[in-house]
Design an enzyme around this catalytic site. Sequence first.
Site, short mmCIF file in Angstrom:
data_model
loop_
_atom_site.label_atom_id
_atom_site.label_comp_id
_atom_site.label_asym_id
_atom_site.label_seq_id
_atom_site.Cartn_x
_atom_site.Cartn_y
_atom_site.Cartn_z
N HIS A 118 0.86 -1.18 0.00
CA HIS A 118 0.00 0.00 0.00
C HIS A 118 0.90 1.25 0.00
O HIS A 118 1.06 1.93 1.00
CB HIS A 118 -0.94 -0.02 1.21
CG HIS A 118 -2.14 0.87 1.09
ND1 HIS A 118 -3.44 0.43 1.23
CD2 HIS A 118 -2.24 2.21 0.87
CE1 HIS A 118 -4.28 1.45 1.10
NE2 HIS A 118 -3.57 2.55 0.89
N GLU A 163 -4.22 -0.05 -5.47
CA GLU A 163 -4.31 1.10 -6.37
C GLU A 163 -3.05 1.36 -7.19
O GLU A 163 -2.40 2.41 -7.04
CB GLU A 163 -4.67 2.36 -5.58
CG GLU A 163 -6.00 2.22 -4.85
CD GLU A 163 -6.42 3.49 -4.14
OE1 GLU A 163 -5.60 4.40 -3.97
OE2 GLU A 163 -7.61 3.57 -3.76
N ASN A 305 -11.92 -0.02 -5.01
CA ASN A 305 -11.90 1.14 -4.12
C ASN A 305 -12.69 2.25 -4.81
O ASN A 305 -12.29 2.73 -5.88
CB ASN A 305 -10.47 1.64 -3.87
CG ASN A 305 -9.63 0.66 -3.08
OD1 ASN A 305 -10.10 -0.39 -2.65
ND2 ASN A 305 -8.37 1.00 -2.88
N TYR A 307 -14.63 6.03 -4.37
CA TYR A 307 -14.87 7.21 -3.55
C TYR A 307 -15.84 8.21 -4.16
O TYR A 307 -16.60 8.85 -3.47
CB TYR A 307 -13.55 7.94 -3.26
CG TYR A 307 -12.70 7.21 -2.24
CD1 TYR A 307 -12.84 7.47 -0.88
CD2 TYR A 307 -11.79 6.24 -2.62
CE1 TYR A 307 -12.10 6.78 0.07
CE2 TYR A 307 -11.04 5.54 -1.68
CZ TYR A 307 -11.20 5.82 -0.33
OH TYR A 307 -10.48 5.14 0.61
N GLU A 373 -12.48 -0.35 -0.40
CA GLU A 373 -12.42 0.97 0.24
C GLU A 373 -13.60 1.80 -0.20
O GLU A 373 -13.96 1.79 -1.38
CB GLU A 373 -11.15 1.75 -0.14
CG GLU A 373 -9.90 1.31 0.55
CD GLU A 373 -8.67 2.15 0.15
OE1 GLU A 373 -8.82 3.35 -0.17
OE2 GLU A 373 -7.58 1.58 0.15
N GLU A 424 -3.05 11.06 6.01
CA GLU A 424 -3.73 11.03 4.71
C GLU A 424 -2.77 11.50 3.60
O GLU A 424 -3.03 12.47 2.90
CB GLU A 424 -5.02 11.85 4.80
CG GLU A 424 -5.85 11.99 3.54
CD GLU A 424 -6.15 10.70 2.77
OE1 GLU A 424 -6.20 9.62 3.37
OE2 GLU A 424 -6.31 10.81 1.56
N TRP A 425 -1.65 10.81 3.46
CA TRP A 425 -0.68 11.04 2.39
C TRP A 425 -0.34 12.53 2.23
O TRP A 425 -0.01 13.16 3.23
CB TRP A 425 -1.20 10.38 1.09
CG TRP A 425 -1.57 8.94 1.30
CD1 TRP A 425 -2.81 8.39 1.20
CD2 TRP A 425 -0.71 7.84 1.70
NE1 TRP A 425 -2.78 7.04 1.50
CE2 TRP A 425 -1.50 6.68 1.81
CE3 TRP A 425 0.67 7.74 1.97
CZ2 TRP A 425 -0.98 5.43 2.17
CZ3 TRP A 425 1.18 6.48 2.34
CH2 TRP A 425 0.36 5.36 2.43
C1 GBH Z 1 -7.32 5.84 -1.31
O1 GBH Z 1 -7.11 6.24 -2.63
C2 GBH Z 1 -6.08 5.25 -0.67
O2 GBH Z 1 -6.00 3.86 -0.97
C3 GBH Z 1 -6.07 5.42 0.84
O3 GBH Z 1 -4.79 5.09 1.35
C4 GBH Z 1 -6.43 6.85 1.18
O4 GBH Z 1 -6.33 7.11 2.54
C5 GBH Z 1 -7.84 7.06 0.67
O5 GBH Z 1 -7.83 6.95 -0.71
C6 GBH Z 1 -8.40 8.45 0.95
O6 GBH Z 1 -7.82 9.41 0.12
O7 GBH Z 1 -5.52 15.27 -4.78
O8 GBH Z 1 -7.03 16.07 -6.48
O9 GBH Z 1 -5.01 14.91 -7.12
C7 GBH Z 1 -8.27 6.76 -3.25
C8 GBH Z 1 -8.06 7.23 -4.66
C9 GBH Z 1 -6.99 8.86 -6.01
C10 GBH Z 1 -8.39 9.60 -4.29
C11 GBH Z 1 -6.31 10.19 -6.05
C12 GBH Z 1 -7.71 10.94 -4.29
C13 GBH Z 1 -6.35 12.48 -5.47
C14 GBH Z 1 -7.03 13.59 -6.16
N1 GBH Z 1 -7.47 8.56 -4.68
N2 GBH Z 1 -7.16 11.27 -5.58
S1 GBH Z 1 -6.06 15.07 -6.15
#
Ligand code: GBH
Length: 469
Positions: A118, A163, A305, A307, A373, A424-425
Amino acid sequence: MFPREFAWGAGTAAYQIEGGWQADGKGPSIWDTFCHEKARVFGEQNGDEACNSYELWEKDLECIQQLGLTHYRLSLSWARLLPDGTTRHVNQKGVQYYRKVLDDLLACSVSPMVTLYHFDLPQALQDQGGWKSAGMATLFDSYAKFCFQTFGDRVKLWITINEPYVCAKLGHEDGIHAPGLKEPGVAAYLVGHNMLRAHAMAWHSYNSFYRTKQKGAVSLAINSDWLEPSSADGAADIAAAERQLAFTLGWFAWPVFVTGDYPEVMRSSVDAQSEKLGCDGGSRLPSFSEDEPAVLGTADFFALNYYTSRKVTPGGGRGEVLCMTSDRGSRDVLDPSWPICGVSWLAVVPHGLRKLLKYIKDTFNNPAVYITENGFSQVGQLQIEDVQRSEFYRDTILEVAKAIQEDGVDVRGYFAWSLLDNFEWADGFSVRFGLFHVDFTDARRSRTIYQSGREYAKMISKYKCGQSE
Ligand code: GBH
């Protein structure tokens, strides 16, 4: 409403929760490196300590039990187990940590779903070229075999890579995730390709050496938005939405579930753009070799996953620019009727999940699906009584029920993201996805259930064991 065996879960990932970044012989990962560089992450925050789940695992277990989960999805830190990324040196303390986690879960009748990767590549492997290097696939396969061997008696659901789209695009095209490379239009395709090769090798290893004895199932977690044409009757919009779906979901799902190769529209447009731009070495989209284990058929279930959703229209970058959006020739827009909550990218569209599930059923031959997810974030002022997020989980779970009952999608489980507020990255701790709030100002990292956590627990107890009331 839900099948008796339905998995009710929540997920986390090692780097986002564990902390202990140098504890007991763990090696550094690319996220350790990335966060320690200037101006990479919001507020220059890092996961050095995070939720300190490395020391506070028992607290996480209490949260899991309080929710009444049947399943818990966690990831293993490759560099905690194999500090230099290879099986030449095994960190026994890391093995002991995960053995305890898995044993404790099983003792509480919670089934683990384990993700091998991950986002946190051992830094030692990045130093050898990371996912851009073809050799990473065999190194991943060795790591995977080590994990099947060491933990496979305890784990029946495996995710190889989480992912690959995000690793490839955000890590190597946009540079907003580790390793922070900005090599648009080139590196992401290479990384995605090597991740597919790595996944396929690991699946074949499981299939040949472990499946008979361990009787588990292996897949990779594919993220995708639901994408629909901006206007339902505009042919250009319809084609743009199809292209964008091919460049996101299709990029990884087509090779694994449909043809063993990339979607035709992705192949033709990257090939054509590469030729037009005079790229050295032919197409930037690599080809699969017949001499390697086949990628087709290397998933025992579909791990999704989900969202958010978007409307799609043609455009997205000028033709002369090397980047993925130019290859794709589409751009996505927000529908003004969809509420944006938490982070800017997260339009709340529960019904998009139902549509995506139906699309997956129809496109990939009715696979068993786990929603690995799904979640909704909170930013700014802390709200423990998070009414909107509670409604979001209720609405989303009802859409999943409709997908099962009305559309006949074979959904086997739902994992909320995430058990805990966590790192959160690129957004650091400013974005909270937890069912439990974690107080990062408190050395004990106290965990407090949100209203959404309580509501999720109620839904689980109501729907568990096939009950409908
Ligand atoms: C997941 O990715 C991850 O697997 C997880 O670790 C993370 O905590 C979770 O999302 C919540 O974010 O910043 O406008 O460029 C989800 C897919 C793809 C969603 C990239 C956010 C970034 C958009 N992600 N996207 S931007």
